[in-house]
Motif scaffolding. Structure first.
Motif, PDB file in Angstrom:
ATOM      1  N   VAL A  78      14.269 -21.352  29.410  1.00 60.41           N
ATOM      2  CA  VAL A  78      13.597 -20.371  29.784  1.00 60.41           C
ATOM      3  C   VAL A  78      12.048 -19.388  29.021  1.00 60.41           C
ATOM      4  CG1 VAL A  78      14.085 -17.453  29.223  1.00 60.41           C
ATOM      5  CG2 VAL A  78      15.856 -18.724  28.712  1.00 60.41           C
ATOM      6  N   ARG A  79      10.726 -20.107  30.371  1.00 63.90           N
ATOM      7  CA  ARG A  79       9.916 -19.416  29.412  1.00 63.90           C
ATOM      8  C   ARG A  79       8.887 -18.177  31.006  1.00 63.90           C
ATOM      9  NH1 ARG A  79       5.746 -24.659  31.804  1.00 63.90           N
ATOM     10  NH2 ARG A  79       3.429 -23.050  31.776  1.00 63.90           N
ATOM     11  N   LYS A  80       7.419 -17.987  29.863  1.00 61.37           N
ATOM     12  CA  LYS A  80       6.917 -16.488  30.388  1.00 61.37           C
ATOM     13  C   LYS A  80       5.709 -17.349  31.671  1.00 61.37           C
ATOM     14  CE  LYS A  80       4.351 -12.892  28.576  1.00 61.37           C
ATOM     15  NZ  LYS A  80       4.615 -12.121  27.073  1.00 61.37           N
ATOM     16  N   LEU A  81       6.087 -17.094  32.703  1.00 62.18           N
ATOM     17  CA  LEU A  81       5.130 -17.285  33.391  1.00 62.18           C
ATOM     18  C   LEU A  81       3.777 -16.662  34.125  1.00 62.18           C
ATOM     19  CD1 LEU A  81       7.468 -19.271  36.091  1.00 62.18           C
ATOM     20  CD2 LEU A  81       5.369 -20.735  33.812  1.00 62.18           C
ATOM     21  N   GLY A  82       2.880 -16.539  33.741  1.00 61.64           N
ATOM     22  CA  GLY A  82       2.363 -15.257  33.492  1.00 61.64           C
ATOM     23  C   GLY A  82       2.269 -14.222  32.630  1.00 61.64           C
ATOM     24  N   LYS A  83       3.004 -13.117  33.199  1.00 54.05           N
ATOM     25  CA  LYS A  83       3.042 -11.768  32.255  1.00 54.05           C
ATOM     26  C   LYS A  83       4.893 -11.554  32.632  1.00 54.05           C
ATOM     27  CE  LYS A  83      -1.157  -9.632  32.204  1.00 54.05           C
ATOM     28  NZ  LYS A  83      -1.775  -8.776  32.837  1.00 54.05           N
ATOM     29  N   GLN A  84       5.840 -12.316  33.063  1.00 54.03           N
ATOM     30  CA  GLN A  84       7.443 -11.990  33.020  1.00 54.03           C
ATOM     31  C   GLN A  84       8.304 -13.366  32.600  1.00 54.03           C
ATOM     32  OE1 GLN A  84       5.827 -11.284  37.214  1.00 54.03           O
ATOM     33  NE2 GLN A  84       7.889  -9.248  37.456  1.00 54.03           N
ATOM     34  N   PRO A  95      14.893 -19.409  40.319  1.00 57.13           N
ATOM     35  CA  PRO A  95      14.915 -18.852  39.313  1.00 57.13           C
ATOM     36  C   PRO A  95      15.084 -17.534  38.858  1.00 57.13           C
ATOM     37  CG  PRO A  95      12.675 -19.901  40.769  1.00 57.13           C
ATOM     38  CD  PRO A  95      14.249 -19.834  41.360  1.00 57.13           C
ATOM     39  N   GLU A  96      15.919 -16.943  37.832  1.00 60.08           N
ATOM     40  CA  GLU A  96      15.721 -15.532  37.734  1.00 60.08           C
ATOM     41  C   GLU A  96      15.250 -14.450  36.621  1.00 60.08           C
ATOM     42  OE1 GLU A  96      19.932 -13.443  35.570  1.00 60.08           O
ATOM     43  OE2 GLU A  96      19.189 -14.983  35.440  1.00 60.08           O
ATOM     44  N   LEU A  97      14.668 -13.650  37.290  1.00 54.50           N
ATOM     45  CA  LEU A  97      13.636 -12.295  36.591  1.00 54.50           C
ATOM     46  C   LEU A  97      14.438 -11.942  35.625  1.00 54.50           C
ATOM     47  CD1 LEU A  97      10.617 -11.437  36.324  1.00 54.50           C
ATOM     48  CD2 LEU A  97      11.797  -9.880  38.388  1.00 54.50           C
ATOM     49  N   ILE A  98      13.661 -11.809  34.143  1.00 57.43           N
ATOM     50  CA  ILE A  98      14.106 -10.955  32.789  1.00 57.43           C
ATOM     51  C   ILE A  98      13.146 -10.633  32.348  1.00 57.43           C
ATOM     52  CG2 ILE A  98      15.363 -11.356  30.471  1.00 57.43           C
ATOM     53  CD1 ILE A  98      16.096 -14.566  31.657  1.00 57.43           C
ATOM     54  N   SER A  99      13.699  -9.178  32.264  1.00 57.75           N
ATOM     55  CA  SER A  99      13.137  -8.274  32.007  1.00 57.75           C
ATOM     56  C   SER A  99      12.147  -8.704  30.702  1.00 57.75           C
ATOM     57  CB  SER A  99      13.232  -6.679  31.989  1.00 57.75           C
ATOM     58  OG  SER A  99      14.188  -6.386  31.527  1.00 57.75           O
ATOM     59  N   ASP A 100      11.384  -7.947  29.627  1.00 59.50           N
ATOM     60  CA  ASP A 100      11.055  -7.731  28.341  1.00 59.50           C
ATOM     61  C   ASP A 100      11.713  -7.172  27.789  1.00 59.50           C
ATOM     62  OD1 ASP A 100       8.952  -9.501  29.323  1.00 59.50           O
ATOM     63  OD2 ASP A 100       7.691  -7.147  29.130  1.00 59.50           O
ATOM     64  N   THR A 101      12.727  -5.802  28.502  1.00 60.94           N
ATOM     65  CA  THR A 101      13.782  -5.437  27.656  1.00 60.94           C
ATOM     66  C   THR A 101      15.311  -5.923  27.438  1.00 60.94           C
ATOM     67  OG1 THR A 101      14.329  -3.971  29.798  1.00 60.94           O
ATOM     68  CG2 THR A 101      12.696  -3.197  27.575  1.00 60.94           C
ATOM     69  N   CYS A 127      -0.268 -24.337  34.676  1.00 63.96           N
ATOM     70  CA  CYS A 127       0.257 -25.090  35.556  1.00 63.96           C
ATOM     71  C   CYS A 127      -0.048 -24.049  36.891  1.00 63.96           C
ATOM     72  CB  CYS A 127       2.180 -25.442  35.321  1.00 63.96           C
ATOM     73  SG  CYS A 127       2.512 -23.816  34.728  1.00 63.96           S
ATOM     74  N   GLU A 128       0.027 -24.006  37.574  1.00 59.28           N
ATOM     75  CA  GLU A 128      -0.545 -23.485  38.908  1.00 59.28           C
ATOM     76  C   GLU A 128       0.386 -22.148  38.709  1.00 59.28           C
ATOM     77  OE1 GLU A 128      -0.417 -23.655  43.623  1.00 59.28           O
ATOM     78  OE2 GLU A 128      -0.021 -25.634  43.019  1.00 59.28           O
ATOM     79  N   ALA A 129       2.196 -22.338  39.275  1.00 60.45           N
ATOM     80  CA  ALA A 129       2.517 -21.342  38.628  1.00 60.45           C
ATOM     81  C   ALA A 129       1.469 -20.315  38.086  1.00 60.45           C
ATOM     82  CB  ALA A 129       3.973 -21.395  38.850  1.00 60.45           C
ATOM     83  N   ASP A 130       2.043 -20.705  36.387  1.00 62.28           N
ATOM     84  CA  ASP A 130       0.915 -19.897  35.474  1.00 62.28           C
ATOM     85  C   ASP A 130       0.139 -19.185  35.858  1.00 62.28           C
ATOM     86  OD1 ASP A 130       1.447 -18.464  33.554  1.00 62.28           O
ATOM     87  OD2 ASP A 130      -0.080 -19.323  32.316  1.00 62.28           O
ATOM     88  N   GLN A 131      -0.737 -20.102  36.640  1.00 63.58           N
ATOM     89  CA  GLN A 131      -2.058 -19.242  37.548  1.00 63.58           C
ATOM     90  C   GLN A 131      -2.325 -18.297  38.176  1.00 63.58           C
ATOM     91  OE1 GLN A 131      -3.877 -22.398  38.489  1.00 63.58           O
ATOM     92  NE2 GLN A 131      -4.228 -23.450  36.442  1.00 63.58           N
ATOM     93  N   LEU A 132      -0.951 -18.111  39.635  1.00 59.70           N
ATOM     94  CA  LEU A 132      -0.622 -17.631  39.992  1.00 59.70           C
ATOM     95  C   LEU A 132       0.014 -16.102  39.528  1.00 59.70           C
ATOM     96  CD1 LEU A 132      -0.520 -17.168  43.122  1.00 59.70           C
ATOM     97  CD2 LEU A 132       1.701 -18.131  43.397  1.00 59.70           C
ATOM     98  N   LEU A 133       0.175 -16.095  38.555  1.00 60.45           N
ATOM     99  CA  LEU A 133       1.587 -15.421  38.318  1.00 60.45           C
ATOM    100  C   LEU A 133       0.772 -14.115  37.358  1.00 60.45           C
ATOM    101  CD1 LEU A 133       4.778 -16.608  38.040  1.00 60.45           C
ATOM    102  CD2 LEU A 133       4.377 -15.079  39.674  1.00 60.45           C
ATOM    103  N   GLN A 134      -0.101 -15.166  36.486  1.00 57.52           N
ATOM    104  CA  GLN A 134      -1.610 -13.988  35.861  1.00 57.52           C
ATOM    105  C   GLN A 134      -2.079 -13.149  36.562  1.00 57.52           C
ATOM    106  OE1 GLN A 134      -1.774 -13.733  32.938  1.00 57.52           O
ATOM    107  NE2 GLN A 134      -0.907 -15.739  32.034  1.00 57.52           N
ATOM    108  N   MET A 135      -2.531 -13.315  38.445  1.00 61.02           N
ATOM    109  CA  MET A 135      -2.736 -12.003  39.028  1.00 61.02           C
ATOM    110  C   MET A 135      -1.838 -11.116  39.518  1.00 61.02           C
ATOM    111  SD  MET A 135      -5.463 -14.789  40.644  1.00 61.02           S
ATOM    112  CE  MET A 135      -4.378 -16.326  41.168  1.00 61.02           C
ATOM    113  N   ILE A 136      -0.789 -11.541  39.791  1.00 59.13           N
ATOM    114  CA  ILE A 136       0.709 -10.835  40.728  1.00 59.13           C
ATOM    115  C   ILE A 136       1.476 -10.897  39.541  1.00 59.13           C
ATOM    116  CG2 ILE A 136      -0.465 -11.080  42.365  1.00 59.13           C
ATOM    117  CD1 ILE A 136       1.476 -13.753  42.908  1.00 59.13           C
ATOM    118  N   ARG A 137       2.281  -9.806  40.481  1.00 52.91           N
ATOM    119  CA  ARG A 137       3.744  -9.728  40.050  1.00 52.91           C
ATOM    120  C   ARG A 137       4.713  -9.862  40.908  1.00 52.91           C
ATOM    121  NH1 ARG A 137       3.908  -7.600  34.036  1.00 52.91           N
ATOM    122  NH2 ARG A 137       6.257  -6.739  34.404  1.00 52.91           N
ATOM    123  N   VAL A 138       6.069 -10.265  40.173  1.00 52.83           N
ATOM    124  CA  VAL A 138       7.210 -10.496  40.699  1.00 52.83           C
ATOM    125  C   VAL A 138       8.150  -8.981  40.701  1.00 52.83           C
ATOM    126  CG1 VAL A 138       9.009 -11.719  41.342  1.00 52.83           C
ATOM    127  CG2 VAL A 138       6.745 -13.027  40.460  1.00 52.83           C
TER     128      VAL A 138
END
Length: 307
Positions: A78-84, A95-101, A127-138
């Motif tokens: 379970v990893r944080k990529l970008g801000k998610q 991959p399954e998106l998990i909210s902060d709450t 990693c490339e995924a972390d860099q991309l998700l720093q700019m956009i949210r899923v």
């Protein structure tokens, strides 16, 4: 290969072949000791999530970067990529998106199911995924399913489709219908009858409309119209009587009168000189109108048939 470095004929190597290591197997499973030593190469450390030492720190899970979860011989991250946060379980279709709450609740649920959870401490490699998700949210519209669950659903759908095809083929071959299909056939037959009745009523209305159009054309040709004036019901009745009288005179012309003064010159004169016209009842007038309408309808049908 590491064990064979001491010699394939050595006692340790033969014992290793007879008793495989508990740190790995051919399925790709590695023990926590192997994973911990592998992460040390990247300067990363594993800490047990529910250990007293970590719990005393009272760190919010969303402030971490990664968790490794283990149950029996299955591991996932379970990893944080970008801000998610994402559940990277290989048993899911994606991959399954998990909210902060939901993250803390998700980890607590895993612990209740018997999972061991480890916190990854240190700076993770870029990693490339972390860099991309720093700019956009899923945004995830549909949650991924378990791979086995999706395969089971597809198999069930194929079975249902095959059963339906067999039933349809059996019905086509034997001509036998169940009660539901019989009800459907009866409903279709009733609907066809209603459609036929509606078609007959439409034809009747069309015939009446054509007859009225023909009558109105004949009346407009034979009865003078007063433009700009509205006729009363009494005047309209008198004009109808005059029109029907003229129609009957054309079918049965009256015998010539002996006195020239009594010879009719107009339709109104005919009404004044012919006693049969004065005594004409409304029933006779209606009969004459129906006869005229039927003749107009026949003529119109013949004209349309020629076209």
């Amino acid at each position: 290969m590491r064990m064979a470095e001491g010699g394939v004929t050595s006692e340790d190597y033969r014992t290793f072949l007879q008793q495989p290591s508990g740190n790995m197997d051919d399925s790709g499973f590695f023990s926590i000791q192997v994973i911990s030593n592998a992460l040390k190469v990247w300067g990363l450390e594993l800490i047990l999530f529910n250990s007293p030492e970590y719990q005393r720190l009272r760190i919010d899970p969303i402030n971490e970067r990664s968790f490794i979860c283990n149950y029996k011989e299955h591991w996932f991250t379970v990893r944080k990529l970008g801000k998610q946060w994402f559940n990277l379980n290989s048993l899911l279709t994606g991959p399954e998106l998990i909210s902060d709450t939901y993250l803390a609740l998700f980890l607590a649920q895993l612990q209740q199911e018997g999972y061991s959870i480890f916190v990854v401490k240190g700076d993770l490699p870029d990693c490339e995924a972390d860099q991309l998700l720093q700019m956009i949210r899923v945004q995830q519209m549909h949650r991924p399913k378990l791979i086995g669950e999706e395969l089971a659903q597809l198999k069930e759908q194929r079975v249902q489709k095959t059963d339906l095809e067999r039933v349809l083929e059996a019905n086509d071959g034997s001509g036998m219908l169940d009660e539901d299909e019989e009800d459907l056939q009866r409903a279709l037959a009733l609907s066809r009858q209603e459609i036929d009745m509606e078609d007959e009523e439409a034809d009747l209305r069309r015939a009446i409309q054509l007859s009225m159009q023909g009558s109105s054309r004949n009346v407009s040709q034979d009865i003078p119209q007063t433009s700009g004036t509205h006729l009363t019901s009494e005047e309209l009745r008198k004009r109808r009587e005059a029109y029907f009288e003229k129609q009957q005179q054309q079918q049965h012309p009256p015998a010539p009168l002996s006195h020239p003064r009594e010879r009719p010159t107009t339709s109104s004169g005919a009404l004044g000189s012919d006693p049969a016209g004065d005594a004409m009842s409304e029933e006779d007038m209606l009969q004459a109108a129906v006869t005229m309408s039927l003749e107009v309808v026949r003529n119109n049908f013949k004209t349309e048939g020629k076209k």
